[in-house]
Design a protein around this motif. Structure first.
Motif: not given
Length: 180
Positions: A156-180
């Motif tokens: 079962t796929r449980t968690v995806l980590a992205i980064g580390p990378a500049p905040v703006e670059k990561v937000n291109e992918v995850t900017g619309k997700l809600r905080l856990l």
């Protein structure tokens, strides 16, 4: 008490703090640089379904903030302890990949606070889509498949980590997700 004696203590404390910070920073950089002698065999990773982009292509400006995001599947109803363990696995997977492929980015992230943000995902399909988008942008992305010993089935796929990378670059992918 004279004005000069009132200034002496803050200047002394500030100077001592600066020297200590400089020394500790140099030690941390030396420890990170020791990773340069590692070989590909030190980072045996399972075959990835989605191939990496060019992980060495991502750079950060001098004081540009960087972060790692941990995207947790909420549909699995994992306990807080299980979520923590899976996030730890995902963090380490990205770290291991980048320390070999882009050590300067890892050093920058470590110097700027090692920010990690936990976000919500609704399904495995959403994790896979985010992973594909991240990798297409040359971001490090690693999803964790559980061993199945406790709360969820093996694979079962449980968690995806992205980064580390500049905040703006990561937000291109995850900017619309809600905080856990």
């Amino acid at each position: 008490m004279s004005k000069s004696s009132q200034l002496f203590l803050p200047i002394l404390i500030g100077s001592a703090s600066a020297v200590l910070g400089f020394y500790l920073g140099r030690q941390i950089i030396k420890d990170i640089d020791n990773h340069d002698d590692l070989t590909e065999d030190d980072f045996d990773e399972d075959a990835e379904a989605i191939p990496d982009g060019d992980l060495s292509a991502i750079t950060a400006g001098f004081m540009e903030p960087c972060k790692m995001v941990l995207i947790v599947r909420t549909d699995l109803k994992m306990s807080p302890g299980k979520i923590s363990a899976q996030c730890g696995h995902a963090t380490l997977a990205c770290y291991k990949a980048l320390v070999k492929k882009n050590p300067s980015l890892v050093r920058h992230w470590e110097r700027t606070g090692q920010a990690k943000i936990a976000l919500k995902a609704n399904s495995e399909d959403q994790l896979l889509e985010l992973e594909a988008i991240a990798k297409s942008l040359n971001l490090c992305a690693r999803s964790i498949e559980d061993a199945g010993l406790t709360e969820v089935e093996a694979g079962t796929r449980t968690v995806l980590a992205i980064g580390p990378a500049p905040v703006e670059k990561v937000n291109e992918v995850t900017g619309k997700l809600r905080l856990l």
